[in-house]
Each structure stands twice: as C-alpha cells, then as structure tokens.
Design a protein around this motif. Structure first.
Motif, mmCIF file in Angstrom:
data_model
loop_
_atom_site.group_PDB
_atom_site.id
_atom_site.type_symbol
_atom_site.label_atom_id
_atom_site.label_comp_id
_atom_site.label_asym_id
_atom_site.label_seq_id
_atom_site.Cartn_x
_atom_site.Cartn_y
_atom_site.Cartn_z
ATOM 1 N N LYS A 195 14.029 -30.645 40.298
ATOM 2 C CA LYS A 195 13.917 -30.725 38.848
ATOM 3 C C LYS A 195 15.168 -30.131 38.237
ATOM 4 O O LYS A 195 15.577 -29.035 38.589
ATOM 5 C CB LYS A 195 12.689 -29.953 38.353
ATOM 6 N N SER A 196 15.795 -30.888 37.350
ATOM 7 C CA SER A 196 16.986 -30.408 36.668
ATOM 8 C C SER A 196 16.984 -30.990 35.262
ATOM 9 O O SER A 196 16.013 -31.611 34.837
ATOM 10 C CB SER A 196 18.254 -30.824 37.417
ATOM 11 N N PRO A 245 18.109 -21.822 34.726
ATOM 12 C CA PRO A 245 16.692 -21.449 34.661
ATOM 13 C C PRO A 245 15.800 -22.685 34.629
ATOM 14 O O PRO A 245 16.128 -23.695 34.014
ATOM 15 C CB PRO A 245 16.599 -20.654 33.353
ATOM 16 N N ASN A 246 14.681 -22.590 35.336
ATOM 17 C CA ASN A 246 13.661 -23.641 35.394
ATOM 18 C C ASN A 246 14.028 -24.808 36.302
ATOM 19 O O ASN A 246 13.247 -25.756 36.419
ATOM 20 C CB ASN A 246 13.310 -24.159 33.989
ATOM 21 N N GLU A 304 14.149 -26.586 39.806
ATOM 22 C CA GLU A 304 13.304 -26.478 40.996
ATOM 23 C C GLU A 304 14.042 -27.045 42.192
ATOM 24 O O GLU A 304 14.765 -28.040 42.075
ATOM 25 C CB GLU A 304 11.987 -27.223 40.791
ATOM 26 N N GLU A 316 17.820 -15.785 32.458
ATOM 27 C CA GLU A 316 16.402 -15.440 32.384
ATOM 28 C C GLU A 316 15.984 -14.411 33.424
ATOM 29 O O GLU A 316 14.802 -14.074 33.518
ATOM 30 C CB GLU A 316 15.549 -16.710 32.548
#
Length: 365
Positions: free
Chosen positions: A216-217, A253-254, A256, A287
């Motif tokens: 995930k990007s 951040p975020n 995956e 973060e």
C-alpha cells in the motif's frame, strides 16, 4: 552554454581539498570516520554497490565529504542533473557547473556515479509547459543528447525515465500525467531510452519508479506493480534497451509492506534479465514517537524490513539511500516545528545511528 568560470574553478579547487584532506589527516573527525566500518565494503562482499545521493553540501563540508568517500562506492546526483537545475529559465541556456563539480570529485575518489534524471513529468521548469508538440520532441532529444553525451564513458548508469507511473492520474497503463506525456504521449518513454542509448551506448539505462515496492502506497502499490511489469514488457518487446529497474523505496507513514510481494516483484524483474537497484531509500519518521532512541529504532526496523528480502536475490546490484546524513535530507521540508527528521543512517554530525547498524547487519548476513 553558460559557465561561471571563476565560481566553478574556485569551487572545484575547494572541493578537491575537502575530499582529500580528511582522509589523509590525523584529525579526530577524520579518525572517527575512518574507524566506522564501511557500508560500501560490507556490501561489496555480497556483490552489491552501496551508496547515496550526493548534493552540493558535500562540495564544501570536508567531514561530510570524507564520510561519503569512506562509506559509499556509488553516488547519485540529487538535483544537479535534473532538467530544472540545468536549464531553469530557457532551454538554450544550460549550466553544468554543479554537476561537473560533483562528478569530478566522485570520480577522483573512485566512486561510481549514477545520473539522475533525464525525463520526468514532475519538477519541470515553466518553459517545458509552454512547448508545442514539435518543440517538446526537439528539446527532449537535444537535452538528452547533450547531457548524456557530455558525460559519456564516465557514468555507471542513468535514470533515463523517472517515475513514469501514477495510477491515480487515471491514464492508460497507469502512466503519470505531466508535460512530456501531454506533449508526446506515452511514446516519450521509448524516445528517451532510444536517445540515451545513442548518446552513450555503454552506460546502463535505468527505469526508476516509486511506490511499486509497497503493498500500500500513495499509488496503491499492488496495482502499480502490475503497471510497472507491463511497461517493462512493452519496452523490451519494442526492442528498447533497458538494463535495470530502480525501486526508490521511500517509506512514508501508513505505507504497508509485504515481504513476499516485494521478493516476487524483484524476482519478476530478474526473470526479465534485468538488474534491480534500490535507489532512494529513506524513512519518513513524521508519525514516529518524539523520543530519539525510539524513533531511531523504528527507522532502523524499516531498513531491515526492506533489505532482508531484497538481498536474497542476486539481481539486486545497487542499494542507495537518498542522501547519507539527516542534515541533507529532502524531508526537512516536511519538518514540524523544532522536530528534525532522522530518516538516514547517519545523523547531521556524521555519526552512525541505528539505521546504519541495520544496513550493516543486512549486508553481513
């Protein structure tokens, strides 16, 4: 062509002294840098070139220069060879002084150099937007011919096309919009590689992309992997010479990560007889907790997470961070208040951090 000979001459002389003085001196700083095991040497034992992006600060900071000389075996020009740096105001006015200085110093120090980048649909000077289709074709060809030709025989590789994909733009093939696509369509990619090959038949030609390494990007990594492989296949089936694929590996951040998916992507590229370069690794720690020890540990974990699966495949030939020290990082632009980003293996004082040890451990296993 414009050159400020006085500035360039003085800078080149100062740079030469900066790069040579610390390695030969007995100063505490020079000794401390020499005492840190070299990531370049550790990587070389695995048949990998370790390096980092290099920018103008290295030209005038002797300690930083010594760190590069000791730790790296390959460097990538950060902004010095981008179109917006070389031809910022008008296409016919070009200034190579910073690129020349960086490449001269790296070459004198025995470091291989990667040129970055020839065709990119982002960070372009305003004049590119105003070109007609015919003018765009002319200036793409002229810029690549002149720039690649200037350094022919001196560079390890070129990022010929940078970040051609951006699925969120909803264009065919997941391609990124921008001036070159708008003027020339998807064929600008083939044209760029063809012109670069003609200008220097021996330099390695690289397609450099962001986001594909993540599950995930910003651009939905799994979807982008499929687009990347189709683009590679299209280039190869068209007879375009492509030597390597660069995976940038910026962490935000975020994002995956799926180790099996990443290994599979590298394997798919390798199956097409291409090398893989990890070209721009850094970790956005925005973060992460404020505590430095905790933050540095989490940054190091991201490096280990990427390198463990990557280094199992011999197709991975180059591993680079995007700059070498926190004092150079482009992520400073995103800093919040007094909090400074710490995304790289060395801090702003050239001291190794947990990320350095994670990289060293990855190369040592």
């Amino acid at each position: 062509m414009v050159h400020n000979l006085t500035r360039r001459g003085l800078l080149a002389g100062a740079c030469a002294l900066a790069w040579d003085a610390r390695a030969a001196s007995g100063t505490d700083d020079g000794k401390a840098i020499a005492d840190i095991p070299s990531l370049g040497s550790l990587a070389a034992k695995r048949g990998v070139l370790f390096g980092a992006a290099i920018d103008h600060t290295t030209l005038t900071d002797p300690r930083l220069a010594a760190l590069y000389r000791h730790q790296t075996r390959i460097v990538t020009t950060d902004t010095a060879l981008k179109l917006g740096s070389l031809r910022p105001q008008r296409p016919e006015v070009v200034d190579y002084w910073e690129a020349d200085a960086l490449i001269d110093l790296a070459t004198r120090s025995g470091l291989a150099v990667r040129g970055h980048t020839l065709a990119w649909n982002a960070w372009q000077p305003d004049w590119v937007e105003r070109l007609t289709r015919r003018e765009a074709a002319y200036w793409l060809e002229r810029h690549i011919e002149e720039t690649v030709g200037r350094y022919a025989g001196r560079l390890h590789s070129w990022d010929v096309v940078n970040e051609p994909l951006w699925p969120d733009d909803n264009l065919p093939g997941g391609l990124r919009g921008g001036p070159w696509y708008a003027k020339l369509g998807p064929d600008y990619i083939r044209q760029a590689f063809t012109i670069a090959h003609r200008a220097d038949p021996k330099v390695k030609l690289v397609l450099n992309e962001a986001g594909s390494e993540w599950k995930k990007s910003f651009t939905s990594g799994e979807r982008q992997q499929a687009h990347l492989m189709r683009l590679i296949d299209d280039l190869q089936h068209s007879g375009i010479r492509l030597d390597a694929v660069g995976l940038e590996c910026h962490y935000f951040p975020n994002f995956e990560f799926d180790p099996k998916g990443f290994s599979g992507l590298i394997g798919s590229i390798a199956d097409r007889k291409l090398d893989v370069y990890l070209t721009e690794i850094d970790v956005n720690d925005t973060e992460f907790p404020a505590d430095l020890a905790t933050r540095d540990r989490l940054v190091a974990e991201k490096y280990a997470m990427l390198l463990r699966p990557a280094l199992t495949n011999p197709a991975v030939k180059v591993v680079q961070t995007w700059e070498l020290t926190d004092g150079q990082t482009w992520l400073q632009e995103q800093a919040k208040g007094s909090r400074r980003p710490r995304p790289l293996p060395f801090d702003a004082d050239c001291r190794p951090k947990a990320a350095y040890h994670a990289i060293a451990a990855a190369f040592g296993t």
